[in-house]
Design a protein around this motif. Structure first.
Motif, PDB file in Angstrom:
ATOM      1  N   GLY A  17      35.358  36.236  35.607  1.00 53.47           N
ATOM      2  CA  GLY A  17      36.434  35.384  35.130  1.00 53.47           C
ATOM      3  C   GLY A  17      37.716  35.488  35.927  1.00 53.47           C
ATOM      4  O   GLY A  17      38.775  35.044  35.459  1.00 53.47           O
ATOM      5  N   ILE A  18      37.668  36.047  37.139  1.00 52.08           N
ATOM      6  CA  ILE A  18      38.853  36.230  37.972  1.00 52.08           C
ATOM      7  C   ILE A  18      38.814  35.237  39.133  1.00 52.08           C
ATOM      8  O   ILE A  18      37.887  35.270  39.944  1.00 52.08           O
ATOM      9  N   PRO A  19      39.775  34.327  39.238  1.00 50.08           N
ATOM     10  CA  PRO A  19      39.784  33.383  40.361  1.00 50.08           C
ATOM     11  C   PRO A  19      39.861  34.135  41.700  1.00 50.08           C
ATOM     12  O   PRO A  19      40.594  35.109  41.837  1.00 50.08           O
ATOM     13  N   ALA A  20      39.088  33.662  42.669  1.00 49.39           N
ATOM     14  CA  ALA A  20      39.057  34.312  43.982  1.00 49.39           C
ATOM     15  C   ALA A  20      38.718  33.267  45.032  1.00 49.39           C
ATOM     16  O   ALA A  20      38.053  32.265  44.748  1.00 49.39           O
ATOM     17  N   ARG A  21      39.165  33.522  46.267  1.00 53.90           N
ATOM     18  CA  ARG A  21      38.937  32.579  47.362  1.00 53.90           C
ATOM     19  C   ARG A  21      38.837  33.333  48.685  1.00 53.90           C
ATOM     20  O   ARG A  21      39.159  34.516  48.775  1.00 53.90           O
ATOM     21  N   TYR A  22      38.375  32.605  49.710  1.00 50.40           N
ATOM     22  CA  TYR A  22      38.297  33.137  51.068  1.00 50.40           C
ATOM     23  C   TYR A  22      39.636  32.924  51.774  1.00 50.40           C
ATOM     24  O   TYR A  22      40.297  31.896  51.585  1.00 50.40           O
ATOM     25  N   VAL A  23      40.011  33.895  52.607  1.00 54.52           N
ATOM     26  CA  VAL A  23      41.181  33.763  53.475  1.00 54.52           C
ATOM     27  C   VAL A  23      40.718  33.962  54.910  1.00 54.52           C
ATOM     28  O   VAL A  23      39.944  34.886  55.201  1.00 54.52           O
ATOM     29  N   PHE A  24      41.198  33.097  55.810  1.00 55.14           N
ATOM     30  CA  PHE A  24      40.814  33.140  57.218  1.00 55.14           C
ATOM     31  C   PHE A  24      42.041  33.390  58.067  1.00 55.14           C
ATOM     32  O   PHE A  24      43.121  32.882  57.788  1.00 55.14           O
ATOM     33  N   GLY A  25      41.871  34.185  59.098  1.00 54.04           N
ATOM     34  CA  GLY A  25      42.976  34.444  59.997  1.00 54.04           C
ATOM     35  C   GLY A  25      42.585  35.444  61.061  1.00 54.04           C
ATOM     36  O   GLY A  25      41.396  35.672  61.320  1.00 54.04           O
ATOM     37  N   SER A  26      43.597  36.038  61.684  1.00 53.22           N
ATOM     38  CA  SER A  26      43.345  37.077  62.670  1.00 53.22           C
ATOM     39  C   SER A  26      43.959  38.377  62.174  1.00 53.22           C
ATOM     40  O   SER A  26      44.845  38.382  61.321  1.00 53.22           O
TER      41      SER A  26
ATOM     42  N   VAL B 137      37.697  37.320  58.074  1.00 52.48           N
ATOM     43  CA  VAL B 137      37.646  36.650  56.777  1.00 52.48           C
ATOM     44  C   VAL B 137      37.804  37.726  55.721  1.00 52.48           C
ATOM     45  O   VAL B 137      37.152  38.768  55.794  1.00 52.48           O
ATOM     46  N   TRP B 138      38.665  37.491  54.745  1.00 53.88           N
ATOM     47  CA  TRP B 138      38.804  38.425  53.637  1.00 53.88           C
ATOM     48  C   TRP B 138      38.979  37.645  52.344  1.00 53.88           C
ATOM     49  O   TRP B 138      38.716  36.444  52.299  1.00 53.88           O
ATOM     50  N   VAL B 139      39.407  38.297  51.289  1.00 49.58           N
ATOM     51  CA  VAL B 139      39.417  37.709  49.943  1.00 49.58           C
ATOM     52  C   VAL B 139      40.809  37.845  49.355  1.00 49.58           C
ATOM     53  O   VAL B 139      41.537  38.800  49.641  1.00 49.58           O
ATOM     54  N   GLU B 140      41.185  36.885  48.522  1.00 51.55           N
ATOM     55  CA  GLU B 140      42.344  37.084  47.654  1.00 51.55           C
ATOM     56  C   GLU B 140      41.936  36.710  46.229  1.00 51.55           C
ATOM     57  O   GLU B 140      41.187  35.753  46.013  1.00 51.55           O
ATOM     58  N   ALA B 141      42.422  37.500  45.279  1.00 48.19           N
ATOM     59  CA  ALA B 141      42.094  37.310  43.867  1.00 48.19           C
ATOM     60  C   ALA B 141      43.372  37.123  43.077  1.00 48.19           C
ATOM     61  O   ALA B 141      44.406  37.742  43.375  1.00 48.19           O
ATOM     62  N   PHE B 142      43.319  36.284  42.056  1.00 46.25           N
ATOM     63  CA  PHE B 142      44.499  35.973  41.235  1.00 46.25           C
ATOM     64  C   PHE B 142      44.560  36.970  40.084  1.00 46.25           C
ATOM     65  O   PHE B 142      43.811  36.881  39.109  1.00 46.25           O
ATOM     66  N   LEU B 143      45.482  37.949  40.220  1.00 43.75           N
ATOM     67  CA  LEU B 143      45.512  39.086  39.305  1.00 43.75           C
ATOM     68  C   LEU B 143      46.921  39.361  38.794  1.00 43.75           C
ATOM     69  O   LEU B 143      47.918  39.016  39.439  1.00 43.75           O
ATOM     70  N   VAL B 144      46.985  40.034  37.642  1.00 46.71           N
ATOM     71  CA  VAL B 144      48.241  40.581  37.154  1.00 46.71           C
ATOM     72  C   VAL B 144      48.376  41.972  37.743  1.00 46.71           C
ATOM     73  O   VAL B 144      47.754  42.930  37.288  1.00 46.71           O
ATOM     74  N   ARG B 145      49.139  42.086  38.808  1.00 39.03           N
ATOM     75  CA  ARG B 145      49.353  43.351  39.501  1.00 39.03           C
ATOM     76  C   ARG B 145      50.781  43.373  40.032  1.00 39.03           C
ATOM     77  O   ARG B 145      51.309  42.341  40.467  1.00 39.03           O
ATOM     78  N   HIS B 146      51.425  44.530  40.002  1.00 34.04           N
ATOM     79  CA  HIS B 146      52.743  44.710  40.608  1.00 34.04           C
ATOM     80  C   HIS B 146      53.784  43.788  39.969  1.00 34.04           C
ATOM     81  O   HIS B 146      54.612  43.186  40.656  1.00 34.04           O
ATOM     82  N   GLY B 147      53.719  43.643  38.672  1.00 34.88           N
ATOM     83  CA  GLY B 147      54.705  42.824  37.982  1.00 34.88           C
ATOM     84  C   GLY B 147      54.082  42.137  36.780  1.00 34.88           C
ATOM     85  O   GLY B 147      52.866  42.205  36.564  1.00 34.88           O
ATOM     86  N   PRO B 148      54.886  41.441  35.975  1.00 32.92           N
ATOM     87  CA  PRO B 148      54.355  40.842  34.738  1.00 32.92           C
ATOM     88  C   PRO B 148      53.554  39.572  34.956  1.00 32.92           C
ATOM     89  O   PRO B 148      52.812  39.151  34.074  1.00 32.92           O
TER      90      PRO B 148
END
Length: 451
Positions: free
Chosen positions: A177-186, A232-243
């Motif tokens: 149930g945690i939104p997540a996506r791919y991130v591309f870069g160097s 390629v790595w991941v980012e997830a939409f989380l409650v972290r480091h703040g409210p």
């Protein structure tokens, strides 16, 4: 390709060879001049003659090369060179936090919510930090470009590149149930860490491995030396480091190892590998080149050092566990430059294969499939009765093989796990010439191989 995947695909290909052979049809794939016969001992046409005929029917040339080839036809280019950012991209150009969409929770061909994925989520209580560490600390990194295994294949083999390990982590997060996506870069990786990660000791060897696999990379000496490469790595939409929730970056494929050197006797180093012998193996032998060579080394060991196994010879490594004493960090270990983000990969980023069934009039059926979709599944080409009348003949004669060959018509059918993907536009008779061509496509639609 990985060893197990290659073995699986070779099994598929040899199974196809056997199916076409039952129709007295030569297969496509060139291993040099040799006498070839059908299952009944009847001589088959020379391979060069077959190649020319199939080229005519396909309407395009077939490269004359061995059936199994390692290096993809790609030019790796240079790594992405964009603005420097310390963490994954979290804000739109307007400065408003980018909100997740339904696509950031969806299944895709690369991201599958299998029972195994659900079991892992239950084991860790759906905790995103523990799911991240599970992939980062337990899955071997192997360098190659693009999505080859997807989440299912990565979980089966406990190994994969950054695309495939990202797919597995995204599958775990989304199914929890945690939104997540791919991130591309160097990414800039300190040179000593990059060498450890890739399992080599020479920077030029590291660069050669990456570029040979089609991964844009270069050596950078600024700041003591780094390897700059596309990642390629991941980012997830989380409650972290703040409210409030935010996009938190995760890089499951980057890790460090401790190495254990095996003792490699001279006789093991000098065991010959015969390419011609390997390519001449009978169709029933589904071993990969790696497995074939491993067995040759084991035979030498059995004579020179009974009781010693090949596993004791090679250089081995073990992942150094990553821990987060202060909780999930808000940035990655390495400096990155973000080029873009996606909720789902495109076909241009995947390994693909296209199957063609070809009869005397040209292409009869074809189907393109993403490799992550077929990984670990049963891909077949069969020849069922072409019509209801042909099916009645099979029933009347008490079985497919009991029907007189001159009476029965069949239709080439491509299936995945028993589900029909495509059927030939024309029926063929038993004994008619019929060919199967398989195109393997490297990410970016470069021709990878054809058998």
């Amino acid at each position: 390709m990985s060893k197990k995947l290659t073995a699986h695909m070779m099994t598929v290909c040899w199974g196809i060879v056997l199916l076409t052979a039952t129709l007295v049809a030569p297969t496509v794939g060139w291993a040099g001049p040799q006498v070839r016969v059908d299952p009944f001992g009847n001589p088959l046409p020379p391979q060069e003659q077959v190649r020319l005929e199939v080229e005519r029917l396909l309407g395009k040339p077939i490269p004359a090369r061995p059936p199994v080839r390692g290096k993809p036809d790609v030019q790796p280019g240079a790594p992405f060179d964009g603005p420097d950012v310390p963490v994954a991209h979290t804000l739109s150009e307007t400065g408003i936090l980018v909100q997740p969409t339904s696509a950031d929770l969806a299944e895709t061909p690369d991201v599958r919510f299998t029972p195994e994925v659900l079991e892992i989520i239950q084991r860790f209580g759906g905790d995103p930090e523990q799911l991240y560490l599970y992939v980062k600390n337990n899955f071997e990194f192997t360098p190659y470009a693009g999505s080859q295994k997807g989440s299912e294949g990565t979980l089966l083999e406990f190994s994969g590149n950054d695309y495939d390990q990202a797919s597995l982590l995204i599958a775990l997060l989304r199914a929890a149930g945690i939104p997540a996506r791919y991130v591309f870069g160097s990414m800039y990786v300190p040179l000593d860490e990059a060498l450890n990660w890739l399992g080599v000791e020479d920077p030029n060897v590291a660069l050669s491995i990456l570029q040979w696999q089609g991964i844009p990379s270069q050596l950078v000496k600024t700041g003591g030396g780094s390897l700059l490469l596309n990642r390629v790595w991941v980012e997830a939409f989380l409650v972290r480091h703040g409210p409030n929730p935010r996009w938190v970056p995760m890089d499951p494929a980057f890790k460090q190892y401790s190495y254990f050197r095996g003792v490699i006797p001279l006789f093991a180093r000098n065991v010959p590998f015969s390419q011609s012998e390997y390519l001449s193996l009978p169709v029933q032998d589904g071993r990969t080149a790696y497995e074939f060579f491993r067995d040759r080394v084991q035979q030498a060991l059995d004579t020179a050092s009974p009781g010693t196994t090949t596993e004791e010879l090679w250089r081995r490594r073990r992942t150094l566990p990553t821990t987060f004493p202060r909780g999930l960090p808000g940035r990655l270990e390495n400096r990155v430059r973000v080029a873009g983000e996606l909720s789902a990969l495109t076909d241009n980023q995947r390994y693909l294969l296209t199957l063609y069934t070809v009869d005397g009039y040209g292409i009869s059926a074809q189907w393109t499939i993403r490799l992550p979709e077929v990984y670990g599944r049963r891909l077949t080409v069969s020849f069922p009765p072409a019509s209801a009348a042909d099916e009645t003949l099979v029933q009347q004669y008490g079985g497919y093989y009991n029907v007189p060959a001159n009476l029965l018509r069949v239709r080439p059918t491509i299936k995945l796990d028993g589900q029909i993907l495509a059927q030939g536009s024309r029926s063929v008779g038993i004994g008619d010439g019929h060919y199967l061509v398989v195109d393997f496509l490297f990410p970016g639609y470069g021709l990878y191989d054809r058998v």
